[in-house]
Design a protein around this motif. Structure first.
Motif, PDB file in Angstrom:
ATOM      1  N   GLY A  21     -12.684  16.848  64.074  1.00  0.00           N
ATOM      2  CA  GLY A  21     -12.801  15.921  62.959  1.00  0.00           C
ATOM      3  C   GLY A  21     -14.221  15.433  62.777  1.00  0.00           C
ATOM      4  N   LEU A  22     -14.903  15.113  63.882  1.00  0.00           N
ATOM      5  CA  LEU A  22     -16.298  14.688  63.804  1.00  0.00           C
ATOM      6  C   LEU A  22     -17.169  15.811  63.246  1.00  0.00           C
ATOM      7  N   ARG A  23     -16.878  17.029  63.676  1.00  0.00           N
ATOM      8  CA  ARG A  23     -17.667  18.170  63.211  1.00  0.00           C
ATOM      9  C   ARG A  23     -17.490  18.390  61.708  1.00  0.00           C
ATOM     10  N   ASN A  24     -16.309  18.092  61.178  1.00  0.00           N
ATOM     11  CA  ASN A  24     -16.066  18.243  59.744  1.00  0.00           C
ATOM     12  C   ASN A  24     -16.981  17.359  58.904  1.00  0.00           C
ATOM     13  N   ALA A  25     -17.439  16.255  59.491  1.00  0.00           N
ATOM     14  CA  ALA A  25     -18.306  15.324  58.771  1.00  0.00           C
ATOM     15  C   ALA A  25     -19.784  15.593  59.041  1.00  0.00           C
ATOM     16  N   PHE A  26     -20.074  16.711  59.703  1.00  0.00           N
ATOM     17  CA  PHE A  26     -21.432  17.075  60.104  1.00  0.00           C
ATOM     18  C   PHE A  26     -21.929  18.182  59.168  1.00  0.00           C
ATOM     19  N   PRO A  27     -22.825  17.901  58.218  1.00  0.00           N
ATOM     20  CA  PRO A  27     -23.274  18.918  57.267  1.00  0.00           C
ATOM     21  C   PRO A  27     -24.070  20.026  57.946  1.00  0.00           C
ATOM     22  N   ASP A  28     -23.857  21.254  57.487  1.00  0.00           N
ATOM     23  CA  ASP A  28     -24.542  22.420  58.027  1.00  0.00           C
ATOM     24  C   ASP A  28     -25.321  23.084  56.898  1.00  0.00           C
ATOM     25  N   ILE A  29     -26.653  22.991  56.955  1.00  0.00           N
ATOM     26  CA  ILE A  29     -27.479  23.518  55.863  1.00  0.00           C
ATOM     27  C   ILE A  29     -27.488  25.046  55.842  1.00  0.00           C
ATOM     28  N   THR A  30     -27.006  25.680  56.916  1.00  0.00           N
ATOM     29  CA  THR A  30     -26.978  27.149  56.951  1.00  0.00           C
ATOM     30  C   THR A  30     -25.726  27.702  56.270  1.00  0.00           C
ATOM     31  N   ALA A  31     -24.744  26.845  56.000  1.00  0.00           N
ATOM     32  CA  ALA A  31     -23.501  27.296  55.380  1.00  0.00           C
ATOM     33  C   ALA A  31     -23.683  27.435  53.864  1.00  0.00           C
ATOM     34  N   ASP A  32     -23.079  28.496  53.280  1.00  0.00           N
ATOM     35  CA  ASP A  32     -23.163  28.712  51.835  1.00  0.00           C
ATOM     36  C   ASP A  32     -22.505  27.560  51.083  1.00  0.00           C
ATOM     37  N   SER A  33     -21.353  27.149  51.551  1.00  0.00           N
ATOM     38  CA  SER A  33     -20.671  25.999  50.957  1.00  0.00           C
ATOM     39  C   SER A  33     -19.888  25.300  52.057  1.00  0.00           C
ATOM     40  N   GLN A  34     -19.850  24.003  52.002  1.00  0.00           N
ATOM     41  CA  GLN A  34     -19.160  23.246  53.039  1.00  0.00           C
ATOM     42  C   GLN A  34     -18.592  21.966  52.446  1.00  0.00           C
ATOM     43  N   GLU A  35     -17.322  21.732  52.735  1.00  0.00           N
ATOM     44  CA  GLU A  35     -16.667  20.530  52.274  1.00  0.00           C
ATOM     45  C   GLU A  35     -16.556  19.555  53.441  1.00  0.00           C
ATOM     46  N   LEU A  36     -17.231  18.410  53.315  1.00  0.00           N
ATOM     47  CA  LEU A  36     -17.170  17.412  54.366  1.00  0.00           C
ATOM     48  C   LEU A  36     -15.831  16.686  54.309  1.00  0.00           C
ATOM     49  N   ILE A  37     -15.194  16.545  55.465  1.00  0.00           N
ATOM     50  CA  ILE A  37     -13.856  15.972  55.541  1.00  0.00           C
ATOM     51  C   ILE A  37     -13.874  14.796  56.503  1.00  0.00           C
ATOM     52  N   SER A  38     -13.369  13.658  56.070  1.00  0.00           N
ATOM     53  CA  SER A  38     -13.323  12.483  56.942  1.00  0.00           C
ATOM     54  C   SER A  38     -12.018  12.452  57.722  1.00  0.00           C
ATOM     55  N   ILE A  39     -12.016  11.688  58.827  1.00  0.00           N
ATOM     56  CA  ILE A  39     -10.811  11.502  59.624  1.00  0.00           C
ATOM     57  C   ILE A  39     -10.072  10.287  59.070  1.00  0.00           C
ATOM     58  N   PRO A  40      -8.845  10.448  58.606  1.00  0.00           N
ATOM     59  CA  PRO A  40      -8.118   9.292  58.070  1.00  0.00           C
ATOM     60  C   PRO A  40      -7.717   8.323  59.173  1.00  0.00           C
ATOM     61  N   GLY A  41      -7.426   7.088  58.788  1.00  0.00           N
ATOM     62  CA  GLY A  41      -6.969   6.102  59.760  1.00  0.00           C
ATOM     63  C   GLY A  41      -8.103   5.350  60.407  1.00  0.00           C
ATOM     64  N   THR A  42      -7.766   4.520  61.380  1.00  0.00           N
ATOM     65  CA  THR A  42      -8.735   3.673  62.075  1.00  0.00           C
ATOM     66  C   THR A  42      -8.596   3.828  63.581  1.00  0.00           C
ATOM     67  N   PRO A  43      -9.646   3.482  64.346  1.00  0.00           N
ATOM     68  CA  PRO A  43      -9.577   3.547  65.808  1.00  0.00           C
ATOM     69  C   PRO A  43      -8.465   2.658  66.363  1.00  0.00           C
ATOM     70  N   PRO A  44      -8.022   2.925  67.590  1.00  0.00           N
ATOM     71  CA  PRO A  44      -6.884   2.194  68.159  1.00  0.00           C
ATOM     72  C   PRO A  44      -7.230   0.776  68.587  1.00  0.00           C
ATOM     73  N   ASN A  45      -6.198  -0.049  68.694  1.00  0.00           N
ATOM     74  CA  ASN A  45      -6.331  -1.397  69.239  1.00  0.00           C
ATOM     75  C   ASN A  45      -6.388  -1.281  70.760  1.00  0.00           C
ATOM     76  N   LEU A  46      -7.529  -1.636  71.339  1.00  0.00           N
ATOM     77  CA  LEU A  46      -7.708  -1.450  72.778  1.00  0.00           C
ATOM     78  C   LEU A  46      -7.244  -2.643  73.598  1.00  0.00           C
ATOM     79  N   VAL A  47      -6.648  -3.637  72.948  1.00  0.00           N
ATOM     80  CA  VAL A  47      -6.027  -4.724  73.706  1.00  0.00           C
ATOM     81  C   VAL A  47      -4.735  -4.231  74.345  1.00  0.00           C
ATOM     82  N   ASP A  48      -4.003  -3.395  73.607  1.00  0.00           N
ATOM     83  CA  ASP A  48      -2.762  -2.833  74.135  1.00  0.00           C
ATOM     84  C   ASP A  48      -2.621  -1.401  73.629  1.00  0.00           C
ATOM     85  N   PRO A  49      -3.406  -0.478  74.187  1.00  0.00           N
ATOM     86  CA  PRO A  49      -3.393   0.895  73.671  1.00  0.00           C
ATOM     87  C   PRO A  49      -2.090   1.647  73.936  1.00  0.00           C
TER      88      PRO A  49
END
Length: 352
Positions: free
Chosen positions: A252-280
């Motif tokens: 998922g992180l790599r999907n948001a990393f642009p690659d200038i060597t690629a002919d075409s690339q669609e950047l994709i974000s990870i939906p949702g939010t990080p977890p609650n670390l009080v009670d994971p």
């Protein structure tokens, strides 16, 4: 022998809502001259790990268990006096996120660098310390005479370079660089990263590079550790992590990393939010956002497993890497996962 050896580190923050497990069982190592990249979203625990190494936690932060060894000595067992005198700056220094806040505004930048040098090298004269400060400025592309300026007289990029100079002033064995190029334009970022790399070679220094930016770690690091929800979910050779990761979060992180060597690339974000670390809770902490989560992912916490490509991964499905990589490159894969998650919440599923 590794310079730094972190084993099952657990660092929690006390809050009114409960203890936040900011670093929850982290194990990492750093060899001499190695650059380790710690990458992940904000709140993943990267900065907590770095501050735990030099015991620079806020008042509500505690190392609950685990060890942090430097050259075989456990820093967590040292007195704070010994940590301040023998470890911080002398052996392990830190470049903070905001360089402007890292300097005392009422003293010149040069005076602060000179003070750091003389505090850790008793036999160094003020003249010699000043000469070294000027040399570091020149190495970083700064006018040596600017050491007599105050922090407010520096631009953001200049202040960041000056902070690098301060971090390297007493030739530490390890530098902790916490988002060293945040809020700087890409040209200045590149210059600072290049300067850091050159000075690492010159001063024979290891580094832990903390960032949320995959492009930074791909350019500067030998090894990459991906953090999520207070845990290291994937670690290995930088080239392998960038090109052929196994963990869905890394993909998922790599999907948001642009690659200038690629002919075409669609950047994709990870939906949702990080977890609650009080009670994971139990299970994989990425499961609520993962398009490949199965029932066991919700119920069983995955344990680190090493694969033939050298990657150590916490994921129940890491052995299906080829399929994961192909499917993770599609926007619909992540879109469908987000829709299913929303439906699960509505129906009273695991996220409610």
């Amino acid at each position: 022998m590794n310079l730094i050896e972190i084993d099952n580190l657990k660092t929690y923050y006390r809050t009114e809502a409960g203890d936040v497990a900011a670093a929850d069982g982290v194990s990492l190592s750093v060899s001499p001259n190695e650059t380790l990249g710690l990458v992940g979203e904000s709140g993943s625990g990267k900065t907590t790990v770095a501050k735990s190494i030099i015991r620079l936690l806020p008042d509500n932060g505690d190392i609950v268990s685990g060890t942090v060894k430097y050259n075989g000595d456990d820093i967590t067992e040292m007195s704070m006096k010994d940590v301040q005198r023998k470890i911080r700056w002398k052996e392990i220094s830190m470049i903070p996120q905001n360089a402007m806040n890292g300097f005392d505004p009422v003293h010149t930048v040069g005076a602060q660098i000179i003070e750091a040098i003389r505090a850790h090298e008793d036999d160094t004269t003020k003249a010699n310390a000043r000469s070294r400060a000027k040399e570091l400025f020149e190495d970083l592309g700064l006018d040596a005479e600017r050491i007599d300026d105050y922090p407010h007289q520096f631009s953001g990029g200049m202040a960041q370079r000056a902070m690098v100079a301060l971090a390297l002033a007493v030739n530490p064995a390890v530098v902790l660089a916490d988002e060293p190029t945040t809020a700087l334009d890409v040209v200045i970022q590149d210059r600072i990263l290049e300067s850091i790399s050159e000075l690492q070679d010159e001063y024979d220094t290891a580094m832990i590079m903390i960032t949320h930016d995959m492009s930074v770690v791909s350019e500067t690091c030998d090894t990459i550790a991906v953090m999520y929800g207070g845990r290291v979910v994937e670690v290995g050779d930088a080239d392998t992590i960038i090109k052929n990761p196994r963990h869905p979060y890394t993909l998922g992180l790599r999907n948001a990393f642009p690659d200038i060597t690629a002919d075409s690339q669609e950047l994709i974000s990870i939906p949702g939010t990080p977890p609650n670390l009080v009670d994971p809770g139990e299970g994989c902490r990425f499961a609520p956002r993962c398009p490949f989560a199965e029932e066991r992912c919700w119920e069983e916490t995955p344990q680190p497993e090493e694969y033939d490509d050298g990657l150590v991964v916490e994921c129940h499905r890491a052995d299906e890497a080829e399929m994961l990589r192909e499917e993770a490159s599609k926007r619909d894969t992540w879109k469908q996962a987000a829709e299913e998650r929303e439906q699960a919440v509505t129906d009273g599923g695991p996220d409610e």
